[in-house]
Design a protein around this motif. Sequence first.
Motif, mmCIF file in Angstrom:
data_model
loop_
_atom_site.group_PDB
_atom_site.id
_atom_site.type_symbol
_atom_site.label_atom_id
_atom_site.label_comp_id
_atom_site.label_asym_id
_atom_site.label_seq_id
_atom_site.Cartn_x
_atom_site.Cartn_y
_atom_site.Cartn_z
ATOM 1 N N LYS A 138 4.578 -0.414 -8.813
ATOM 2 C CA LYS A 138 5.313 -0.995 -9.948
ATOM 3 C C LYS A 138 4.469 -1.041 -11.210
ATOM 4 O O LYS A 138 4.997 -1.020 -12.317
ATOM 5 C CB LYS A 138 5.849 -2.377 -9.587
ATOM 6 C CG LYS A 138 4.805 -3.439 -9.369
ATOM 7 C CD LYS A 138 5.431 -4.686 -8.758
ATOM 8 C CE LYS A 138 5.678 -4.500 -7.271
ATOM 9 N NZ LYS A 138 6.357 -5.597 -6.622
ATOM 10 N N ASP A 163 10.407 -0.580 -4.312
ATOM 11 C CA ASP A 163 10.309 -2.039 -4.307
ATOM 12 C C ASP A 163 11.628 -2.587 -3.738
ATOM 13 O O ASP A 163 12.711 -2.123 -4.115
ATOM 14 C CB ASP A 163 10.128 -2.500 -5.769
ATOM 15 C CG ASP A 163 9.300 -3.757 -5.875
ATOM 16 O OD1 ASP A 163 9.161 -4.455 -4.861
ATOM 17 O OD2 ASP A 163 8.798 -4.027 -6.979
ATOM 18 N N SER A 164 11.549 -3.556 -2.820
ATOM 19 C CA SER A 164 12.751 -3.965 -2.080
ATOM 20 C C SER A 164 13.845 -4.503 -3.012
ATOM 21 O O SER A 164 15.026 -4.226 -2.810
ATOM 22 C CB SER A 164 12.396 -5.012 -1.022
ATOM 23 O OG SER A 164 11.883 -6.170 -1.628
ATOM 24 N N GLU A 165 13.441 -5.248 -4.053
ATOM 25 C CA GLU A 165 14.429 -5.815 -4.981
ATOM 26 C C GLU A 165 15.148 -4.710 -5.753
ATOM 27 O O GLU A 165 16.360 -4.751 -5.943
ATOM 28 C CB GLU A 165 13.751 -6.752 -5.982
ATOM 29 C CG GLU A 165 13.184 -8.032 -5.368
ATOM 30 C CD GLU A 165 11.862 -7.825 -4.664
ATOM 31 O OE1 GLU A 165 11.344 -6.685 -4.640
ATOM 32 O OE2 GLU A 165 11.329 -8.809 -4.115
ATOM 33 N N ASN A 230 3.941 -11.015 -9.359
ATOM 34 C CA ASN A 230 4.707 -9.907 -8.767
ATOM 35 C C ASN A 230 6.146 -9.915 -9.280
ATOM 36 O O ASN A 230 6.700 -8.868 -9.619
ATOM 37 C CB ASN A 230 4.672 -10.015 -7.238
ATOM 38 C CG ASN A 230 5.410 -8.874 -6.576
ATOM 39 O OD1 ASN A 230 5.095 -7.705 -6.802
ATOM 40 N ND2 ASN A 230 6.412 -9.198 -5.767
ATOM 41 N N GLU A 234 8.161 -7.281 -11.585
ATOM 42 C CA GLU A 234 9.435 -6.704 -11.140
ATOM 43 C C GLU A 234 10.515 -6.838 -12.220
ATOM 44 O O GLU A 234 11.416 -6.006 -12.304
ATOM 45 C CB GLU A 234 9.873 -7.354 -9.827
ATOM 46 C CG GLU A 234 8.981 -6.902 -8.661
ATOM 47 C CD GLU A 234 9.358 -7.515 -7.337
ATOM 48 O OE1 GLU A 234 10.249 -8.388 -7.305
ATOM 49 O OE2 GLU A 234 8.760 -7.108 -6.320
HETATM 50 MG MG MG Z 1 9.279 -6.562 -4.410
#
Ligand code: MG
Length: 398
Positions: A138, A163-165, A230, A234
């Motif tokens: 990121k 990235d999971s989000e 983090n 994001e």
């Molecule tokens: Mg994440």
Amino acid sequence: MYTMDKHNQYDNTARKRQIAILGSTGSIGTQALQVIEEHSDKYEVYALTANNNVDLLIAQARKFLPDVVVVANEMHYAKLRDALADLPIKVYAGADALADVATAEPIDMVLASMVGYAGLRPTMNAIRAGKAIALANKETLVVAGELVTQLAIENRVPLLPVDSEHSAIFQCLAGEMSNPIEKLLLTASGGPFRTWSMEQLQHATREQALKHPNWDMGAKITIDSASMMNKGFEVIEAKWLFDVAPSQIEVVVHPQSVVHSMVQFADGSVKAQLGTPDMRLPIQYAFSYPQRLPLSTERLDFSTLSSLTFEQPDPVRFRNLALSFEALERGGNMPCILNAANEVCVAAFLKERVGFLQMSDVIERTMQKVDFISTPTYEDYVATDAIARRVAEEFITH
Ligand code: MG
């Protein structure tokens, strides 16, 4: 948006897709190799790179037989070369080799999964070479989001979120064509210190910060999660990936980490993506998009999911979130300053040279001190990164 539709041009059914993994020995890299192993009929490893973990890199190379391996730290070159001497694998070392490895002609997709600012140059080179990018690093978008997304558009290259989000948002947007986004709701676990008081945070230790309640990740991102930097990163990443204004991004603390993020549309409808916290899913979705492939993750069991809770983040205890929004609003090289100061702070915190709350002080002061550049070039980013690191280091030492 552009990055989604264009990816359809990549045919998942023809020859095996050749994948380069930048940062193969880290948490994301090793899980990506599990995905490739589970779908070895579809994917093949073309290149593997690591920073220092030469033993794991050797083991991975012997198992997956890539065409090329690169170790960033040149001190490990001889060991790597000798250990792979019996195999037809090209072995390189150093920053220049790392920057160019992902540009090789046969590569279809590059998984950018190295840690921090170091990911910027190799990722930009891979974009210039026309490779699809599965983006786990990121910091690349935090440091130079405007430059990187512009480069991706010019080169007709998709940036696929890992990235999971952001993968959750990407999945929510599937089938929405050009329906405008009203708001992105980025979920945050809140990390290990979600309920801690200022007094407790003052004395938070390295070991306490390294214990994330839901996700098993590398040290840098685990500290960033504890400090909520983090999540700040994001927010910046989401702005560039999905082309929304900062005011359209809201952070929602959701301690169970079941809802991975949500999108709100113009009619008030909210779509969410749910799942168990397992990074192999977003990695695989970036590889296989727009298809979904089978994956042996643990399934959600709604009979045992007694409650999903949501709360507002606390900007007083977690100042990094506010600093990130400020950096994003100001734009230019400010997010680059934010990132550089944070990298220095996290390294110092891991060595117990700086306190947990002191990290935000150092980052804020560095943002105030380093010269602002409203439309930076790549060279400006490189210079800003170096200066901001020096300034942050001085604030820590004095
Ligand atoms: Mg994440």
